[in-house]
Design an enzyme around this catalytic site. Structure first.
Site, PDB file in Angstrom:
ATOM      1  CG  HIS A 195      -2.014  -0.858   1.086  1.00  0.00           C
ATOM      2  ND1 HIS A 195      -2.730  -1.436   2.074  1.00  0.00           N
ATOM      3  CD2 HIS A 195      -2.815  -1.374   0.026  1.00  0.00           C
ATOM      4  CE1 HIS A 195      -3.813  -2.497   1.864  1.00  0.00           C
ATOM      5  NE2 HIS A 195      -3.814  -2.294   0.348  1.00  0.00           N
ATOM      6  CB  CYS A 493      -4.561  -2.882 -15.508  1.00  0.00           C
ATOM      7  SG  CYS A 493      -4.953  -4.558 -14.709  1.00  0.00           S
TER       8      CYS A 493
END
Length: 561
Positions: A195, A493
Site C-alpha cells: 500500500h 494494469c
C-alpha cells in the site's frame, strides 16, 4: 549497502526502487507509537461500562478521521483509507476488546490484547493477510493515543522539506503525505506492490522500500534519495546532491510539459489509461491525460457494506465512472474480494493460504447471483451514461471453462468480456483463452507473486516480486504474442505500467495499453516520447535474456538511454 560511494566519505544504502525521482533534505523519522504496559490495575466493576463507552468513542473518532481523509483523497489512497477506516469499526476486534473491558481490563490494555489476538491469526494465515496486521496495529495505536490524549502517532508535520524514514508506513500515514514537504520516502520494510508503494506512486513522491540499512541514519542528517536507482545516500557532497535534484527537476519539467496522446518518437502509439476506484478518481483522471480507464476497481463499494449493494446502488456507482469519460473506453473489473479484502456479507471459512484461496471470480462461483447482479448493474450504468460496448474483466481466472462462462454471461448483457492475467496458467494458455474472450489485461502484481512463489507484501522477498523479473516478463511476452496473433488487445494494469522505463519495455513486448494511477501517466508518456519503437523492441528482447531483475533493469536503461 553499496560499496560504490557517490562522493568521498558517503555511504549508499540500497533498497527496492518504487517511484522514480530525486530528493535531498534532512531525514525525519516517524513519530513513536504509544507504549502500553502489558498489565494495569483492574477497572472497578461499576466503572466498566463507562470504560467500554470511552473505548468505543475513541474508535469512532479514529474511524471518523480516516473516513474524512478517504473522502478528501482519490484513487488508491481513497480505497485504502476507506478499508482502514472500516477496520477501526471491525465487529470482531471491537467485540474482543469489549469482552476484556467487561472483565476489568482497562481500555488501552484491552485494545492491545484484542489486536494481538487478531494479529496472531493474520500472521498465521500469511500471504496478503499479513498487511492487515500492520493496518490493525496502526488502528490500535491511534485508538490508544486518543484514549490517552496524545497526538496521533505516525508521520510528523514538517515545516521544511524532509526525506521521511520509517520502518513501515500504515496506509493512513502514506495517504496523508504532503508531496511539497515530503520530498522522498524510504522504508526498511515493505515491497514494491505494498500500500505504501502504491500510494507513494500516486502522490509522485520518490520512494524506496525494503532498505533495512536506513536504521543507521540519524534524525536531521541530510540524505539523498534516488527512487529510480533504489538508493539512499548519506554524506553526499551538497553540491553534487543539488545537481542531481536539478537534473531531476528538468526531467519533471519535461513530464509537466508533456501532452498526450502517447507515442514513441517515431510515432508508434501506446494507449495510456487510468486505474480508478470511484467516480471522484475517474473525474480527476478524465481531467488529465488519461485516454480512458483500464482498471475500475469496483470492490470499494462492497468492502464496507453490511450487505451486498443492490443492482440499483451498484449502477449508481458505476454510472459516475462511465459518465466521467463520456463514452471513452472504461474497463470494469468485477468484484476482486477475498484474501486481504474480505466481504462482511460473504464471509468464508478459515483458509490456510488465502492468497491461493477463494478470491476474485472464485467468490462469485460460491455466491450464486453475485456476479450476474454486478454485470446487470454494469449494463444498466453504461446504458444510463450513454456508454456503448462497456468492457468488463474477471479477476483470478485460472481455467478456460471459467473464462468461457464469464464471456457468455457478459455477452448476454451486451458487455465486451475480458479476463485478468494474474495466474500463470492464463499466460501459458493465452491463445486458448482468447478463443472465448475479447481482451486480456495483465495484473503484474499478482502475476509476479504467483510466478516467483513469493508473497508480494513480504519485505524479505521484494527482489523476487519485482516485475522486472525475466520470468514474469516472459509470461507477459507470451500473452502479448497470443493477443497479436488473435488480433485482440492485451493491456497491463499492474503497478509495472507506472514505471516509465518498464513501460517502454512492455511496449516493445507488444502490450497494447498501459493502465496506472492517473498521476503517473505524464511521466510514462514523456519517457515513451524520448525513445523509438526499435529501442523498445530491443530492450524487450534484452530483458527476456537477462538472468535476473537487476540485470534486466540495467540492460533496459542502457538501451533506452
Amino acid at each position: 549497502m553499496s560499496t560504490e560511494p557517490v562522493a568521498t566519505g558517503s555511504t549508499t544504502i540500497e533498497g527496492t526502487a518504487v517511484v522514480p525521482g530525486v530528493g535531498y533534505a534532512p531525514a525525519a523519522w516517524t513519530r513513536p507509537r504509544p507504549t502500553v504496559p502489558a498489565e494495569a490495575p483492574a477497572v472497578a466493576e461499576d466503572a466498566r461500562e463507562a470504560e467500554v463507552a470511552r473505548f468505543q468513542a475513541a474508535a469512532e473518532t479514529v474511524a471518523g478521521r480516516l473516513t474524512a481523509r478517504a473522502e478528501r483523497a482519490t484513487g488508491a489512497a481513497a480505497e485504502v483509507l476507506g478499508a482502514t477506516a472500516a477496520l477501526a469499526q471491525d465487529r470482531g476486534w471491537l467485540r474482543a476488546a469489549t469482552k476484556a473491558m467487561r472483565g476489568g481490563t482497562p481500555a488501552p490494555q484491552a485494545a492491545l490484547a484484542a489486536t494481538e489476538q487478531f494479529v496472531a491469526a493474520f500472521e498465521k494465515l500469511g500471504g496478503l493477510m499479513a498487511e492487515r496486521a500492520t493496518d490493525l496495529r496502526d488502528i490500535r495505536d491511534r485508538v490508544v493515543a486518543e484514549l490517552e490524549g496524545l497526538p496521533e502517532p505516525g508521520v510528523p508535520t514538517p515545516r521544511e522539506p524532509v526525506v521521511l524514514l520509517a520502518e513501515d508506513l500504515a496506509p493512513a500515514d502514506t495517504a496523508g503525505l504532503d508531496a511539497t514537504l515530503v520530498v522522498g520516502l524510504v522504508t526498511s520494510l515493505g515491497g514494491p506492490t505494498s500500500h505504501t508503494a502504491i500510494i507513494a506512486r500516486q502522490l509522485g513522491i520518490p520512494c524506496v522500500v525494503a532498505a533495512p540499512g536506513i536504521r543507521e541514519v540519524a534524525e536531521g542528517e541530510p540524505v539523498l534519495v534516488d527512487g529510480a536507482a533504489g538508493t539512499l545516500t548519506v554524506g553526499v557532497d551538497p553540491e553534487a546532491a543539488l545537481a542531481a535534484v536539478a537534473a531531476d527537476a528538468e526531467r519533471r519539467d519535461a513530464v509537466r510539459r508533456w501532452q498526450g496522446p502517447a507515442a514513441t518518437s517515431d510515432g508508434i502509439r501506446q494507449q495510456l489509461l487510468a486505474n480508478v476506484g470511484d467516480g471522484a478518481a475517474a473525474r480527476k483522471a478524465a481531467g488529465g491525460q488519461a485516454e480512458g480507464v483500464g482498471l475500475y476497481r469496483t470492490e470499494l463499494g462492497f468492502l464496507s457494506a453490511e450487505k451486498e449493494p443492490s443492482v440499483e446502488e451498484q449502477a449508481a456507482m458505476y454510472q459516475e465512472v462511465f459518465a466521467a469519460f463520456g463514452g471513452r473506453k472504461v474497463v470494469v473489473r468485477t468484484l476482486d474480494a477475498g484474501s486481504d479484502k474480505p466481504l462482511r456479507f460473504a464471509n468464508l471459512e478459515h483458509e490456510d493460504n488465502p492468497a491461493l484461496g477463494v478470491r476474485g471470480i472464485r467468490i462469485a462461483e460460491r455466491e450464486e447471483g453475485l456476479l450476474t447482479r454486478q454485470l446487470d448493474a454494469v449494463a444498466v450504468a453504461a446504458r444510463e451514461a450513454g456508454a456503448t460496448d462497456p468492457w468488463v474483466m474477471a479477476p483470478m481466472v485460472a481455467t478456460v471453462p471459467e473464462a468461457a462462462r464469464f464471456a457468455e454471461l457478459a455477452r448476454e448483457r451486451g458487455i465486451v468480456p475480458g479476463i485478468m492475467v494474474e495466474v500463470p496458467s492464463v499466460a501459458l494458455l493465452a491463445a486458448h483463452f482468447l478463443e472465448h474472450v475479447d481482451f486480456l489485461s495483465i495484473g503484474t502484481n499478482d502475476l509476479s507473486q504467483y510466478t516467483m512463489a513469493a508473497d508480494r507484501l513480504s519485505p524479505h522477498l521484494a527482489a523476487l516480486t519485482d516485475a522486472w523479473q525475466p520470468a514474469v516478463l516472459t509470461l507477459v511476452a507470451l500473452t502479448a504474442a497470443a493477443g497479436a496473433k488473435a488480433g485482440k488487445p492485451v493491456g497491463v494494469c499492474g503497478e509495472a505500467a507506472a514505471d516509465p522505463t518498464l513501460a517502454c519495455v512492455l511496449t516493445g513486448l507488444g502490450v497494447t495499453s498501459l493502465s496506472m494511477a492517473s498521476s503517473a501517466i505524464p511521466a510514462v508518456g514523456a519517457r515513451l516520447a524520448s525513445v523509438t519503437s526499435a529501442q523498445c523492441q530491443e530492450a524487450g528482447r534484452a530483458v527476456l535474456a537477462a538472468p535476473d531483475a537487476r540485470s534486466a533493469r540495467a540492460e533496459a536503461a542502457r538501451i533506452l538511454g
